[in-house]
Motif scaffolding. Structure first.
Motif, PDB file in Angstrom:
ATOM      1  N   ILE A  45     -25.035  32.542  25.967  1.00 20.89           N
ATOM      2  CA  ILE A  45     -25.740  31.276  26.157  1.00 20.89           C
ATOM      3  C   ILE A  45     -26.897  31.222  25.167  1.00 20.89           C
ATOM      4  CG2 ILE A  45     -27.316  32.175  27.947  1.00 20.89           C
ATOM      5  CD1 ILE A  45     -27.008  29.365  29.302  1.00 20.89           C
ATOM      6  N   LEU A  46     -27.261  30.028  24.723  1.00 24.53           N
ATOM      7  CA  LEU A  46     -28.401  29.841  23.834  1.00 24.53           C
ATOM      8  C   LEU A  46     -29.642  29.512  24.654  1.00 24.53           C
ATOM      9  CD1 LEU A  46     -26.676  27.702  21.055  1.00 24.53           C
ATOM     10  CD2 LEU A  46     -27.313  30.114  20.900  1.00 24.53           C
ATOM     11  N   LEU A  47     -30.763  30.136  24.300  1.00 20.29           N
ATOM     12  CA  LEU A  47     -32.028  29.920  24.991  1.00 20.29           C
ATOM     13  C   LEU A  47     -33.062  29.368  24.015  1.00 20.29           C
ATOM     14  CD1 LEU A  47     -32.335  33.305  26.971  1.00 20.29           C
ATOM     15  CD2 LEU A  47     -31.253  31.168  27.727  1.00 20.29           C
ATOM     16  N   ARG A  51     -41.177  27.008  21.593  1.00 21.66           N
ATOM     17  CA  ARG A  51     -42.213  27.718  20.843  1.00 21.66           C
ATOM     18  C   ARG A  51     -41.645  28.732  19.848  1.00 21.66           C
ATOM     19  NH1 ARG A  51     -43.316  28.456  26.185  1.00 21.66           N
ATOM     20  NH2 ARG A  51     -42.978  30.717  26.033  1.00 21.66           N
ATOM     21  N   ASP A  52     -40.608  29.440  20.258  1.00 23.28           N
ATOM     22  CA  ASP A  52     -40.135  30.597  19.500  1.00 23.28           C
ATOM     23  C   ASP A  52     -38.825  30.361  18.768  1.00 23.28           C
ATOM     24  OD1 ASP A  52     -42.303  32.113  20.488  1.00 23.28           O
ATOM     25  OD2 ASP A  52     -41.198  32.554  22.332  1.00 23.28           O
ATOM     26  N   GLY A  53     -38.278  29.175  18.832  1.00 28.14           N
ATOM     27  CA  GLY A  53     -36.985  28.909  18.228  1.00 28.14           C
ATOM     28  C   GLY A  53     -35.867  29.071  19.242  1.00 28.14           C
ATOM     29  N   GLU A  54     -34.645  29.136  18.730  1.00 30.32           N
ATOM     30  CA  GLU A  54     -33.471  29.259  19.584  1.00 30.32           C
ATOM     31  C   GLU A  54     -32.873  30.657  19.418  1.00 30.32           C
ATOM     32  OE1 GLU A  54     -30.052  26.127  20.102  1.00 30.32           O
ATOM     33  OE2 GLU A  54     -29.544  27.485  18.449  1.00 30.32           O
ATOM     34  N   PHE A  55     -32.444  31.250  20.538  1.00 26.58           N
ATOM     35  CA  PHE A  55     -31.900  32.608  20.518  1.00 26.58           C
ATOM     36  C   PHE A  55     -30.560  32.658  21.244  1.00 26.58           C
ATOM     37  CE2 PHE A  55     -36.239  33.406  19.491  1.00 26.58           C
ATOM     38  CZ  PHE A  55     -36.287  34.639  18.842  1.00 26.58           C
ATOM     39  N   LEU A  56     -29.680  33.489  20.722  1.00 25.33           N
ATOM     40  CA  LEU A  56     -28.450  33.814  21.420  1.00 25.33           C
ATOM     41  C   LEU A  56     -28.748  34.906  22.440  1.00 25.33           C
ATOM     42  CD1 LEU A  56     -25.333  33.437  21.577  1.00 25.33           C
ATOM     43  CD2 LEU A  56     -25.162  35.366  19.980  1.00 25.33           C
ATOM     44  N   ALA A  57     -28.267  34.708  23.651  1.00 25.62           N
ATOM     45  CA  ALA A  57     -28.429  35.705  24.705  1.00 25.62           C
ATOM     46  C   ALA A  57     -27.093  35.887  25.409  1.00 25.62           C
ATOM     47  CB  ALA A  57     -29.503  35.255  25.698  1.00 25.62           C
ATOM     48  N   HIS A  58     -27.013  36.914  26.241  1.00 26.56           N
ATOM     49  CA  HIS A  58     -25.802  37.120  27.023  1.00 26.56           C
ATOM     50  C   HIS A  58     -26.184  37.494  28.446  1.00 26.56           C
ATOM     51  CE1 HIS A  58     -26.655  41.342  25.894  1.00 26.56           C
ATOM     52  NE2 HIS A  58     -26.016  41.652  27.024  1.00 26.56           N
ATOM     53  N   VAL A  59     -25.257  37.285  29.350  1.00 24.59           N
ATOM     54  CA  VAL A  59     -25.476  37.636  30.741  1.00 24.59           C
ATOM     55  C   VAL A  59     -25.333  39.149  30.869  1.00 24.59           C
ATOM     56  CG1 VAL A  59     -24.704  37.329  33.116  1.00 24.59           C
ATOM     57  CG2 VAL A  59     -24.587  35.407  31.507  1.00 24.59           C
ATOM     58  N   ALA A  60     -26.450  39.811  31.175  1.00 20.83           N
ATOM     59  CA  ALA A  60     -26.450  41.269  31.267  1.00 20.83           C
ATOM     60  C   ALA A  60     -26.167  41.744  32.679  1.00 20.83           C
ATOM     61  CB  ALA A  60     -27.783  41.832  30.784  1.00 20.83           C
ATOM     62  N   GLU A  61     -26.466  40.891  33.640  1.00 11.76           N
ATOM     63  CA  GLU A  61     -26.310  41.302  35.035  1.00 11.76           C
ATOM     64  C   GLU A  61     -26.212  40.057  35.894  1.00 11.76           C
ATOM     65  OE1 GLU A  61     -29.459  43.116  38.170  1.00 11.76           O
ATOM     66  OE2 GLU A  61     -29.118  44.345  36.378  1.00 11.76           O
ATOM     67  N   THR A  62     -25.346  40.092  36.889  1.00 13.25           N
ATOM     68  CA  THR A  62     -25.240  38.943  37.780  1.00 13.25           C
ATOM     69  C   THR A  62     -24.824  39.388  39.176  1.00 13.25           C
ATOM     70  OG1 THR A  62     -24.131  36.812  38.134  1.00 13.25           O
ATOM     71  CG2 THR A  62     -22.854  38.518  37.061  1.00 13.25           C
ATOM     72  N   THR A  63     -25.416  38.733  40.173  1.00 16.40           N
ATOM     73  CA  THR A  63     -25.003  38.889  41.558  1.00 16.40           C
ATOM     74  C   THR A  63     -24.761  37.488  42.102  1.00 16.40           C
ATOM     75  OG1 THR A  63     -27.221  38.732  42.541  1.00 16.40           O
ATOM     76  CG2 THR A  63     -26.524  40.899  41.749  1.00 16.40           C
ATOM     77  N   ARG A  64     -24.487  37.384  43.391  1.00 22.65           N
ATOM     78  CA  ARG A  64     -24.252  36.057  43.965  1.00 22.65           C
ATOM     79  C   ARG A  64     -25.504  35.206  43.913  1.00 22.65           C
ATOM     80  NH1 ARG A  64     -21.458  36.395  49.709  1.00 22.65           N
ATOM     81  NH2 ARG A  64     -21.543  34.126  49.358  1.00 22.65           N
TER      82      ARG A  64
END
Length: 250
Positions: A45-47, A51-64
Motif C-alpha cells: 500500500i502507498l502511504l 509532509r514527507d512524500g509518498e512511500f511504499l509500505a507493506h502489511v507486516a502484521e495483521t489480526t482480526r
C-alpha cells in the motif's frame, strides 16, 4: 502524473514516514484496510502524510482487529502546497463534501469558509471538511492535503486580506465577459478564489470586495451555477490561465 498508477491503493497517515518505520493505522482506517481492501500479510500500500512524500509500505502484521504497516521506500518526494486558497460561503453538508473533494483535486492549498449575509449555513465542521479533502487526496494521487481553517466573517476576511495577494472574485457583473481575458497578466503573492452563496453577495459586500487593492473580477459564464459547480469552474479557469495547468506554480 501522467504515468501515475491510479490502481495503487493509498492511505493518508499522520505519522512521520521513513524507510523501516512501523505504522499502526488508526481505528477508522482499519476497517478500510482489512475489510474493504482485504489486505493481508505482505500486501503493498502507498502511504503519505502531506509532509514527507509518498512511500511504499507493506502489511507486516495483521489480526482480526489490528494491523501493522512497515514502510519500505519513498516512491515520490513531497510536493510544495500551492498558495491557492479556495474561499467559499458554506453549503449544506452533501454539497460541501463534494466541494471539498473537488477543490482538493483542483489543487487548492487551503479551504477557507467565509460567512456572508446570505450564507444559509453558518457553522462548518472543519474536521469533516478535512476528512473529505483527505479522501480526495487518497483517490487522485495528490500529496498535499489542503488546510481547513475555521470559518470567518466576510468583513474579517476583507480586513485581513494582504494587499499584495491576488483575489479572484467570481462576480456575475464582471466587466469582462471572458474570464481568461480578465485574468491575463494578473499576478500576486498567492491567489485566493472567492465564490459567494446561493443568491450571491449583496451590493455592500460587492462594493467592499471591489475596494481591495488587487482584485480580478471574473464571470463564470451566462448560466447560473450552483456554488459547488462554481468551485470546479472557477478553479479550472485559474489553473488553466495563471496556475499549474499552464506550468506556473502558485
Amino acid at each position: 502524473m501522467s504515468h501515475y498508477d491510479f490502481s495503487a491503493q493509498r492511505l493518508f497517515v499522520d505519522d512521520a514516514l521513513a524507510p523501516g518505520v512501523d505504522i499502526a493505522p488508526p481505528p477508522e482506517a482499519l476497517n478500510y484496510l482489512l475489510n474493504v481492501l482485504r489486505l493481508r500479510g505482505g500486501d503493498a500500500i502507498l502511504l503519505f502524510n502531506g509532509r514527507d512524500g509518498e512511500f511504499l509500505a507493506h502489511v507486516a502484521e495483521t489480526t482480526r482487529r489490528s494491523a501493522k504497516l512497515r514502510v519500505d521506500r519513498q516512491t515520490r518526494p513531497q510536493t510544495a502546497p500551492a498558495d491557492l486558497d479556495y474561499c467559499f460561503a458554506p453549503l449544506k453538508q452533501a454539497r460541501l463534501d463534494y466541494m471539498a473533494q473537488k477543490a482538493t483535486e483542483m489543487g487548492a492549498g487551503r479551504l477557507v469558509p467565509v460567512i456572508t449575509r446570505r450564507t444559509q449555513v453558518r457553522r462548518v465542521n472543519s474536521a469533516r471538511l478535512r476528512a473529505n479533502a483527505i479522501e480526495a487526496a487518497e483517490q487522485c494521487g495528490v500529496l498535499v492535503v489542503p488546510e481547513a481553517p475555521e470559518a470567518m466573517e466576510l468583513d474579517d476576511f476583507i480586513a485581513a486580506f494582504p494587499a499584495d495577494r491576488l483575489l479572484v472574485f467570481c462576480d456575475e457583473d464582471a466587466p469582462i465577459a471572458n474570464p481568461v481575458e480578465a485574468l491575463k497578466g494578473r499576478t500576486g503573492k498567492g491567489v485566493s478564489v472567492l465564490v459567494g452563496p446561493e443568491g450571491g453577495f449583496d451590493d455592500a459586500e460587492r462594493a467592499a470586495i471591489g475596494r481591495l487593492s488587487n482584485v480580478a473580477r471574473i464571470s463564470l459564464g451566462p448560466r447560473v451555477l450552483r456554488a459547488d459547480t462554481a468551485s470546479v469552474a472557477a478553479l479550472a479557469i485559474v489553473q488553466a490561465t495563471i496556475g499549474d495547468w499552464c506550468g506556473n506554480h502558485l
